[in-house]
Write a protein that holds these residues in place. Sequence first.
Motif, PDB file in Angstrom:
ATOM      1  N   UNK A  93     123.384  -3.718  57.747  1.00 23.10           N
ATOM      2  CA  UNK A  93     122.922  -2.435  58.296  1.00 23.10           C
ATOM      3  C   UNK A  93     122.775  -1.394  57.196  1.00 23.10           C
ATOM      4  N   UNK A  94     123.678  -1.405  56.230  1.00 25.19           N
ATOM      5  CA  UNK A  94     123.590  -0.458  55.115  1.00 25.19           C
ATOM      6  C   UNK A  94     122.300  -0.670  54.326  1.00 25.19           C
ATOM      7  N   UNK A  95     121.969  -1.926  54.061  1.00 24.81           N
ATOM      8  CA  UNK A  95     120.735  -2.203  53.319  1.00 24.81           C
ATOM      9  C   UNK A  95     119.508  -1.823  54.140  1.00 24.81           C
ATOM     10  N   UNK A  96     119.527  -2.130  55.429  1.00 31.33           N
ATOM     11  CA  UNK A  96     118.369  -1.814  56.289  1.00 31.33           C
ATOM     12  C   UNK A  96     118.154  -0.311  56.374  1.00 31.33           C
ATOM     13  N   UNK A  97     119.223   0.466  56.363  1.00 32.27           N
ATOM     14  CA  UNK A  97     119.077   1.923  56.424  1.00 32.27           C
ATOM     15  C   UNK A  97     118.251   2.419  55.241  1.00 32.27           C
TER      16      UNK A  97
END
Length: 566
Positions: free
Chosen positions: A468-472
Amino acid sequence: MRPGEPAPDVVPVTEAPAAAPAPPAEPAPAARRPGRLRRTAAAARATWPQALAAAVAGLALAVAFPPYDIWPLSLVAVAVLSVLTHGRTAKQGAWFGFALGLPFFVALLKWLQVIGWDTVVGLSLVEALFFVPLGAGLAVTSRLPAAPLWAACLWVAQEWARDRVPLGGFPWGRLAFANTDTPYTPLAALGGAPLVTFAVALTGALLAWAALRLWPLLRARPLALPRAVAAPLAGALGLAAAVTAAGYAVPVRTDADDTVSIAVVQGNVQQAGMDFLGRPMMILNNHVEATLQLADDIDAGRTERPDLVIWPENASDLDPYTEPEAYAVIDRAAKAVGVPILVGALVDHPTREGYVENQGIVWDPETGPGDSYTKQHPVPFGEYVPFREQLSTVITRLERVPRDFYPGEESGVLDVGPARLGDVICFEVAYDGIVRDTVNDGARALVVQTNNATYGRTGQPEQQLAMSKLRAVEHGRAIVTAATSGISAVVAPDGTIEQRTEEFTQDVLTAELPLRDDRTVSDRLGAAPEWALAAVGLLAWAGVGLRDRVRRRAAASPGGPSEEAV
């Protein structure tokens, strides 16, 4: 001859008869003839120290991922495999690739031990097979100029294939997912997870290139470094540093076009493991209870009323459309809090008997259930059983998946109150295309509804949250992760975790969520960078094979130059 001695017999000299042709040699007994298996075993014994080094590098690569997060080890693992495959044959490179891949995936996916260690080893074996062509390709292209470039492209090609096959692929363990809070992370805004993988692999391969040239010189002349070698080494190390620092030059947009206030409800489960669902209505009642408490806090003035409430995947363990009791308690919670709730529920397929859909349903306090999103990528053997009729007779454990999940066909863009959100359910966050399509279809923020109760306290929730951190950053969107048992979190568009819950606790997070309309370069380019990088690596490998074939033919042709001359 002495006097008195008898004369020796005189043998007339005659022409020796022509030698008869030798009979054809009989083939050596099978026990003496080295077979392919014996040659392979001998080669494995000869390279066992290198294979052991590859295995250690694989374990180090697993430690680069959450929950350990020692991300520099991802560079070390890439460098070690590049060194081990340098100048080797394709078969040797393939062996070293497998020797790294198998322990890597066993250590990374050990959270599957909840299902069984045979599942851990079986899936790890399948995933490690993708490292076989990777190792072979690294060995072959190591003979080319600019070898680190081709190596980085081959890492992308390996992930490109693994993300798609078999059965829709399994993207866990991408280099990008070990670098979700590193100098490489901002590159995701330009080329997505594949560009992050490329940068990490290129840095590791450049370090390997420098080590391969520096080590022999240091052993022979530790106090002298020829100028002819010093310049290329400095160039390689400088380029590695430049690739590492390149992310700092990428602007990560975080400005909001609008905001919406949210509440994320983590209702918790009664027990972890495979049987987390327990008795029907228990998990649903947990989420209703936490939402009613939120409503009491709003009425008492202890907290402000949010614009919407988010429940996790499987928050309702009964189909609210067919079970009146489930419908009634969800409706009661929505009316009490006075705002729409995004409800995760298992819903019977309307036309296909025996199938179930994993849905996110917008539940309005006045009109009840409305728009919904159906999970597009059910998990093989977790949410559906491929070849059920054939496999269920052999693997009785598959009976624990009594009904197959039916996939949805549309992206999860939903209007939840005043916010246009993109719903992504559980493992779908690992798939580039699903998340990208959701953003490109108009999602202003993303919601990951998930149920990690099966894998609680195993490290799997941390690995999924890192995605999720990377997708943000990749999509310039705030992301809300809503989990039944944790980890629920609010992630800012720059990848910062602003709030998070503990596992196996009932909790409610409230936040002001930024909404954005601008799309990143990565959203606009789509999968093109991944396809291009993978193609470059594969073409480089194929080019070496074509070159070697031309050389062999030229050397074998009558009057042609020797192979060495060619």
